[in-house]
Design a protein around this motif. Sequence first.
Motif, PDB file in Angstrom:
ATOM      1  N   THR A  62       3.598   2.547  -2.899  1.00 55.64           N
ATOM      2  CA  THR A  62       2.405   3.240  -3.395  1.00 55.64           C
ATOM      3  C   THR A  62       1.887   2.576  -4.657  1.00 55.64           C
ATOM      4  O   THR A  62       2.600   1.877  -5.366  1.00 55.64           O
ATOM      5  CB  THR A  62       2.714   4.719  -3.712  1.00 55.64           C
ATOM      6  OG1 THR A  62       3.759   4.786  -4.684  1.00 55.64           O
ATOM      7  CG2 THR A  62       3.109   5.473  -2.460  1.00 55.64           C
ATOM      8  N   GLN A  67      -0.793   9.990  -3.500  1.00 52.48           N
ATOM      9  CA  GLN A  67      -1.106  10.969  -2.460  1.00 52.48           C
ATOM     10  C   GLN A  67      -2.003  10.386  -1.370  1.00 52.48           C
ATOM     11  O   GLN A  67      -2.002  10.882  -0.244  1.00 52.48           O
ATOM     12  CB  GLN A  67      -1.722  12.236  -3.064  1.00 52.48           C
ATOM     13  CG  GLN A  67      -3.114  12.077  -3.612  1.00 52.48           C
ATOM     14  CD  GLN A  67      -3.191  11.496  -5.010  1.00 52.48           C
ATOM     15  OE1 GLN A  67      -2.278  10.882  -5.511  1.00 52.48           O
ATOM     16  NE2 GLN A  67      -4.328  11.692  -5.656  1.00 52.48           N
ATOM     17  N   ARG A  70       0.498   7.325   0.602  1.00 56.36           N
ATOM     18  CA  ARG A  70       1.558   7.854   1.472  1.00 56.36           C
ATOM     19  C   ARG A  70       1.459   9.377   1.531  1.00 56.36           C
ATOM     20  O   ARG A  70       2.327  10.100   1.031  1.00 56.36           O
ATOM     21  CB  ARG A  70       2.940   7.463   0.940  1.00 56.36           C
ATOM     22  CG  ARG A  70       3.205   5.992   0.840  1.00 56.36           C
ATOM     23  CD  ARG A  70       3.509   5.425   2.226  1.00 56.36           C
ATOM     24  NE  ARG A  70       3.648   3.994   2.156  1.00 56.36           N
ATOM     25  CZ  ARG A  70       4.660   3.332   2.619  1.00 56.36           C
ATOM     26  NH1 ARG A  70       5.637   3.947   3.224  1.00 56.36           N
ATOM     27  NH2 ARG A  70       4.702   2.023   2.509  1.00 56.36           N
ATOM     28  N   PRO A  71       0.397   9.911   2.151  1.00 52.10           N
ATOM     29  CA  PRO A  71       0.176  11.364   2.129  1.00 52.10           C
ATOM     30  C   PRO A  71       1.319  12.170   2.734  1.00 52.10           C
ATOM     31  O   PRO A  71       1.688  13.217   2.208  1.00 52.10           O
ATOM     32  CB  PRO A  71      -1.129  11.559   2.896  1.00 52.10           C
ATOM     33  CG  PRO A  71      -1.357  10.301   3.649  1.00 52.10           C
ATOM     34  CD  PRO A  71      -0.636   9.216   2.898  1.00 52.10           C
ATOM     35  N   GLY A  72       1.906  11.697   3.820  1.00 54.94           N
ATOM     36  CA  GLY A  72       2.998  12.437   4.460  1.00 54.94           C
ATOM     37  C   GLY A  72       4.206  12.569   3.555  1.00 54.94           C
ATOM     38  O   GLY A  72       4.785  13.653   3.427  1.00 54.94           O
ATOM     39  N   GLU A  73       4.582  11.480   2.921  1.00 59.93           N
ATOM     40  CA  GLU A  73       5.732  11.513   2.023  1.00 59.93           C
ATOM     41  C   GLU A  73       5.425  12.341   0.772  1.00 59.93           C
ATOM     42  O   GLU A  73       6.279  13.084   0.286  1.00 59.93           O
ATOM     43  CB  GLU A  73       6.133  10.089   1.626  1.00 59.93           C
ATOM     44  CG  GLU A  73       6.697   9.292   2.785  1.00 59.93           C
ATOM     45  CD  GLU A  73       6.953   7.855   2.402  1.00 59.93           C
ATOM     46  OE1 GLU A  73       7.462   7.603   1.298  1.00 59.93           O
ATOM     47  OE2 GLU A  73       6.644   6.973   3.219  1.00 59.93           O
ATOM     48  N   ILE A  75       3.360  14.904   0.516  1.00 60.05           N
ATOM     49  CA  ILE A  75       3.385  16.324   0.895  1.00 60.05           C
ATOM     50  C   ILE A  75       4.830  16.797   1.091  1.00 60.05           C
ATOM     51  O   ILE A  75       5.190  17.896   0.684  1.00 60.05           O
ATOM     52  CB  ILE A  75       2.522  16.574   2.148  1.00 60.05           C
ATOM     53  CG1 ILE A  75       1.048  16.409   1.783  1.00 60.05           C
ATOM     54  CG2 ILE A  75       2.783  17.955   2.740  1.00 60.05           C
ATOM     55  CD1 ILE A  75       0.107  16.375   2.973  1.00 60.05           C
ATOM     56  N   ALA A  76       5.658  15.975   1.691  1.00 53.57           N
ATOM     57  CA  ALA A  76       7.063  16.353   1.900  1.00 53.57           C
ATOM     58  C   ALA A  76       7.776  16.587   0.561  1.00 53.57           C
ATOM     59  O   ALA A  76       8.526  17.560   0.418  1.00 53.57           O
ATOM     60  CB  ALA A  76       7.781  15.270   2.702  1.00 53.57           C
ATOM     61  N   GLU A  79       6.465  19.880  -0.859  1.00 52.41           N
ATOM     62  CA  GLU A  79       7.026  21.021  -0.132  1.00 52.41           C
ATOM     63  C   GLU A  79       8.460  21.304  -0.554  1.00 52.41           C
ATOM     64  O   GLU A  79       8.845  22.455  -0.723  1.00 52.41           O
ATOM     65  CB  GLU A  79       6.907  20.804   1.374  1.00 52.41           C
ATOM     66  CG  GLU A  79       5.493  20.951   1.876  1.00 52.41           C
ATOM     67  CD  GLU A  79       5.336  20.641   3.353  1.00 52.41           C
ATOM     68  OE1 GLU A  79       6.230  19.972   3.944  1.00 52.41           O
ATOM     69  OE2 GLU A  79       4.318  21.047   3.925  1.00 52.41           O
TER      70      GLU A  79
END
Length: 84
Positions: A62, A67, A70-73, A75-76, A79
């Motif tokens: 990144t 964000q 690497r949006p998936g990472e 967000i994980a 969360e």
Amino acid sequence: SLHKLARNAAIELTEESLVYDSRTTLSQYNGPRFAIVTPANDTPLSLQHALPDVEYAVIEGTGHWIQLDRPGEFIAVLERLLRR
């Protein structure tokens, strides 16, 4: 946009950023401290190392816009933090 900034303003901003100590402000915040950073920003002088109790996660591959890179990472990580 920095090229449009007056030279004296750029010099003053740079000088002030070098003497500002964020630890005073950070130590007054009593809430959770967590940072999501890029590998390039995981250095001894980085904000997450200013105080000993700042948790952080490094997301590989990144740049400045973690964000978006690497949006998936991203967000994980968020969360996991919010589930605590």
